[in-house]
Design an enzyme around this catalytic site. Structure first.
Site, PDB file in Angstrom:
ATOM      1  N   ASN A   9     -50.646 -88.192  -4.451  1.00  0.00           N
ATOM      2  CA  ASN A   9     -50.723 -88.541  -3.027  1.00  0.00           C
ATOM      3  C   ASN A   9     -50.827 -90.058  -2.915  1.00  0.00           C
ATOM      4  OD1 ASN A   9     -51.249 -88.790  -0.299  1.00  0.00           O
ATOM      5  ND2 ASN A   9     -53.311 -87.936  -0.417  1.00  0.00           N
ATOM      6  N   TRP A  10     -49.733 -90.689  -2.468  1.00  0.00           N
ATOM      7  CA  TRP A  10     -49.722 -92.146  -2.376  1.00  0.00           C
ATOM      8  C   TRP A  10     -50.491 -92.666  -1.161  1.00  0.00           C
ATOM      9  CZ3 TRP A  10     -44.438 -94.736  -4.015  1.00  0.00           C
ATOM     10  CH2 TRP A  10     -44.232 -94.493  -5.378  1.00  0.00           C
ATOM     11  N   LYS A  11     -50.844 -91.789  -0.239  1.00  0.00           N
ATOM     12  CA  LYS A  11     -51.580 -92.178   0.965  1.00  0.00           C
ATOM     13  C   LYS A  11     -50.821 -93.313   1.684  1.00  0.00           C
ATOM     14  CE  LYS A  11     -55.797 -90.516  -1.184  1.00  0.00           C
ATOM     15  NZ  LYS A  11     -57.259 -90.658  -1.347  1.00  0.00           N
ATOM     16  N   HIS A  92     -56.182 -82.719   4.261  1.00  0.00           N
ATOM     17  CA  HIS A  92     -56.872 -83.652   3.379  1.00  0.00           C
ATOM     18  C   HIS A  92     -58.124 -84.169   4.084  1.00  0.00           C
ATOM     19  CE1 HIS A  92     -57.668 -87.221   0.946  1.00  0.00           C
ATOM     20  NE2 HIS A  92     -56.931 -86.671   0.008  1.00  0.00           N
ATOM     21  N   GLU A  94     -59.352 -86.963   4.401  1.00  0.00           N
ATOM     22  CA  GLU A  94     -59.152 -88.175   5.196  1.00  0.00           C
ATOM     23  C   GLU A  94     -58.530 -87.847   6.549  1.00  0.00           C
ATOM     24  OE1 GLU A  94     -58.707 -90.683   1.078  1.00  0.00           O
ATOM     25  OE2 GLU A  94     -56.912 -90.268   2.272  1.00  0.00           O
ATOM     26  N   GLU A 162     -60.878 -80.590  -3.372  1.00  0.00           N
ATOM     27  CA  GLU A 162     -61.211 -81.997  -3.482  1.00  0.00           C
ATOM     28  C   GLU A 162     -62.601 -82.247  -2.891  1.00  0.00           C
ATOM     29  OE1 GLU A 162     -57.513 -84.811  -3.700  1.00  0.00           O
ATOM     30  OE2 GLU A 162     -57.850 -84.218  -1.635  1.00  0.00           O
ATOM     31  N   GLY A 168     -61.942 -91.130  -4.733  1.00  0.00           N
ATOM     32  CA  GLY A 168     -61.935 -92.577  -4.770  1.00  0.00           C
ATOM     33  C   GLY A 168     -63.247 -93.230  -5.132  1.00  0.00           C
ATOM     34  N   SER A 208     -60.945 -88.437  -8.097  1.00  0.00           N
ATOM     35  CA  SER A 208     -61.151 -89.369  -9.214  1.00  0.00           C
ATOM     36  C   SER A 208     -60.611 -88.835 -10.539  1.00  0.00           C
ATOM     37  CB  SER A 208     -62.643 -89.731  -9.351  1.00  0.00           C
ATOM     38  OG  SER A 208     -63.089 -90.432  -8.192  1.00  0.00           O
ATOM     39  N   GLY A 229     -54.892 -89.257  -6.367  1.00  0.00           N
ATOM     40  CA  GLY A 229     -54.728 -90.317  -5.389  1.00  0.00           C
ATOM     41  C   GLY A 229     -54.270 -91.609  -6.022  1.00  0.00           C
ATOM     42  N   GLY A 230     -55.184 -92.559  -6.141  1.00  0.00           N
ATOM     43  CA  GLY A 230     -54.834 -93.898  -6.609  1.00  0.00           C
ATOM     44  C   GLY A 230     -54.142 -93.941  -7.951  1.00  0.00           C
TER      45      GLY A 230
END
Length: 248
Positions: A9-11, A92, A94, A162, A168, A208, A229-230
């Site tokens: 997920n590049w967000k 998600h 967020e 999640e 994160g 993470s 994610g990141g």
């Protein structure tokens, strides 16, 4: 056998130059690879994937429940499919936190994804306050019953657990905790939709996930992959996670 899934997920990250990262991803025999870029990169990423042989699947990060309408800034599931997407992330944390999305909203979007022929990656997970209060399983049960509409099946649904407090932050539940929640999710799927759905649905862990902990997480019972994610933004990191999953 459930086919494993490494989902990235590049967000709200990535410009056109970031598509070159796809060139550094390894081939995988035992797992699928999915990337969900921002909407501006969705069609170009599909084109890039095709040029690289088509092994990398592409998905959206959200969709509206309606197919068309006066919804400025939103994107319909049909639009994602038209751009070449095969998946869409829904619910998600967020989106739930930043946009006030409810379980009912997620269920409506899941129906929209199904209408457009997309596979919904439905996210569920507890906050830090809920985790510390010992409410994790109650939260998971409530979110599952509210977010998964009737007719959900292993063909149109992926579950991503999640824990919000791990996204994160660098914090990760123990493998025992992950196994407990994933096993609980599978039991709840059986209760809601039958044993076939429970046996066949892919349940991803997210929060993470990094090259350094991927192998341990993927060796955990009932973990069928990851929503990353990141670490999915760079081929070196996401590639190492893919390799770990492919070998699990």
């Amino acid at each position: 056998m459930r086919r494993k899934l490494a989902a990235g997920n590049w967000k709200m990250n990535g410009l056109d130059a970031a598509l070159s990262e796809l060139e550094g991803l390894p081939a995988a025999e035992n797992c699928d690879i999915l990337l969900c870029p921002p909407a501006t990169l969705l069609a170009p990423m599909v084109t890039k994937s095709v040029a690289l042989g088509g092994a990398i699947k592409v998905g959206g990060q959200d969709c509206h429940a309606n197919a068309t309408g006066a919804h400025t800034g939103d994107i319909a599931a049909e639009m994602l499919a038209d751009a070449g997407a095969g998946y869409v992330i829904l619910g998600h944390s967020e989106r739930r936190a930043d946009h006030g999305e409810t379980d009912a909203d997620v269920a409506a979007k899941s129906l929209a994804a199904r209408r457009a022929g997309l596979i919904a990656v439905v996210c569920i997970g507890e906050t830090e306050v809920q985790y510390k209060a010992g409410e994790t399983l109650d939260v998971i049960r409530t979110q599952m019953h509210g977010s998964l509409p009737p007719g959900s099946s292993l063909a149109n649904t992926v579950i991503a657990y999640e824990p919000v407090w791990a996204i994160g932050t660098g914090l990760v539940p123990t493998t025992e905790e992950i196994a407990q929640v994933h096993g609980f999710i599978r039991d709840e799927l059986a209760t809601q939709f039958g044993q076939g759905m429970a046996n066949g649905t892919r349940i991803l862990y997210g929060g993470s996930v990094k090259p350094g902990n991927a192998a341990e997480i993927f060796a955990t019972a009932d973990v069928d992959g990851a929503l990353v994610g990141g670490a999915s933004l760079k081929a070196a990191d996401f590639g190492a996670i893919i390799t770990a999953l492919d070998a699990a």
